[in-house]
Scaffold this active site. Structure first.
Site, PDB file in Angstrom:
ATOM      1  N   ARG A   1      17.738  39.932 -12.225  1.00 34.64           N
ATOM      2  CA  ARG A   1      16.783  38.958 -11.466  1.00 34.64           C
ATOM      3  C   ARG A   1      17.366  37.271 -11.350  1.00 34.64           C
ATOM      4  O   ARG A   1      17.175  36.782 -10.390  1.00 34.64           O
ATOM      5  CB  ARG A   1      15.250  39.048 -11.889  1.00 34.64           C
TER       6      ARG A   1
ATOM      7  N   ARG B   1       5.351  41.836  -4.060  1.00 30.29           N
ATOM      8  CA  ARG B   1       5.191  41.175  -5.415  1.00 30.29           C
ATOM      9  C   ARG B   1       3.850  40.293  -5.540  1.00 30.29           C
ATOM     10  O   ARG B   1       3.192  40.324  -6.687  1.00 30.29           O
ATOM     11  CB  ARG B   1       6.363  40.356  -5.871  1.00 30.29           C
TER      12      ARG B   1
ATOM     13  N   CYS C   1      -3.648  45.860   7.463  1.00 31.72           N
ATOM     14  CA  CYS C   1      -5.246  45.998   7.257  1.00 31.72           C
ATOM     15  C   CYS C   1      -5.263  46.292   5.808  1.00 31.72           C
ATOM     16  O   CYS C   1      -6.078  47.359   5.476  1.00 31.72           O
ATOM     17  CB  CYS C   1      -5.635  47.253   8.247  1.00 31.72           C
ATOM     18  N   GLU C   2      -5.093  45.420   4.894  1.00 28.33           N
ATOM     19  CA  GLU C   2      -5.447  45.302   3.621  1.00 28.33           C
ATOM     20  C   GLU C   2      -5.934  43.894   3.210  1.00 28.33           C
ATOM     21  O   GLU C   2      -5.222  43.012   3.424  1.00 28.33           O
ATOM     22  CB  GLU C   2      -4.262  45.602   2.789  1.00 28.33           C
TER      23      GLU C   2
ATOM     24  N   TYR D   1      13.278  42.413  -6.050  1.00 28.86           N
ATOM     25  CA  TYR D   1      12.137  43.129  -5.819  1.00 28.86           C
ATOM     26  C   TYR D   1      11.490  42.932  -4.338  1.00 28.86           C
ATOM     27  O   TYR D   1      10.204  42.629  -4.360  1.00 28.86           O
ATOM     28  CB  TYR D   1      11.078  42.707  -6.936  1.00 28.86           C
TER      29      TYR D   1
END
Length: 203
Positions: A62, A98, A130-131, A159
Site C-alpha cells: 500500500r 473503501r 441506490c445505497e 484497494y
C-alpha cells in the site's frame, strides 16, 4: 515476536522467516506528513533480526502504490435535502468501496475550473448507486461545481480496482497509464454490458 520464536526454537522447531506484515501508510489527507518508508521499517528491526539469523519479510504494498493512481469522475449533479449538500458523480462505491466499507478517507478535489464566483460549501460526494452508503467522501469543502465538471478521488492505487465490483450493473472503468511527459495510454479496457452477459452465454 522474536521472543516467541526463541521459545519455539527451544522446543526443537526450525524457524527461518519472520513476517512482520504491512501497516505502512501514506499521507491520505495530503497534509505534507512525512511517513516511514519500507527501509525505515527494516532498519528499525534489522539488528534484532540479524541477531536471530532470520530472514525478514515485510508487506509494504500500500505504501508503494496507493498514491500512484486516482479515480477520475464527472459531476452529474448538485443537490440539497435542506440540511445537507451533495455532489453527485458518475463514480461510486462499486469502483472504490473503501470509504463506505470502513470509513476510509480519500482526498477529493475538483479538476475542472469552477466559476470565478462559485460558492465554497460543505458537500457529501456521492455516487449513483441506490445505497445510502454510496459515498466517496463526506463533509468536504469544495467550490460548487457545475454539471460535467471533473472531480478526482486521490490515492486509489491500493484497494480500488482490486475491490471493485459490478454491483447494480456498474461496469468497471478503463485504466490509463500516464507517462512523465503527460502522454496517456490505455492499459485496461472499460467493461461493457456485453462483457457481463457473456457469463450467461449458452445456458
Amino acid at each position: 515476536m522474536v521472543n516467541y520464536i526463541d521459545q519455539i526454537r527451544a522446543q526443537g522447531f526450525e524457524i527461518e522467516y519472520l513476517n512482520i506484515g504491512g501497516g505502512l501508510g501514506i499521507d491520505y489527507h495530503h497534509t505534507g506528513a512525512v511517513l516511514p518508508t519500507p527501509m525505515d521499517l527494516i532498519n528499525t528491526v534489522r539488528e534484532l533480526v540479524i541477531s536471530r539469523n532470520l530472514h525478514l519479510i515485510i508487506e509494504p504494498g500500500r505504501s508503494l502504490i496507493a498514491n500512484t493512481c486516482c479515480l477520475v469522475n464527472r459531476v452529474t449533479g448538485v443537490k440539497t435535502n435542506g440540511t445537507k449538500n451533495f455532489v453527485v458523480i458518475d463514480g461510486s462505491m462499486a469502483e472504490l468501496i473503501r470509504p463506505s466499507l470502513y470509513g476510509a478517507y480519500q482526498h477529493i478535489e475538483l479538476i475542472s475550473p469552477s466559476m470565478p464566483d462559485a460558492e465554497v460549501s460543505t458537500f457529501d460526494v456521492v455516487g449513483p448507486v441506490c445505497e445510502s452508503a454510496d459515498f466517496l467522501g463526506k463533509d468536504r469543502e469544495l467550490p460548487t461545481p457545475g454539471k460535467g465538471a471533473g472531480l478526482v478521488v486521490h490515492d486509489a492505487g491500493a484497494y480500488c480496482m482490486s475491490m471493485a465490483s459490478t454491483y447494480n450493473l456498474k461496469m468497471r472503468p478503463p485504466e490509463y497509464w500516464v507517462e512523465e511527459d503527460g502522454s496517456v495510454e490505455k492499459i485496461r479496457h472499460g467493461e461493457t454490458f456485453d462483457d457481463y452477459m457473456r457469463f450467461f452465454d449458452g445456458l
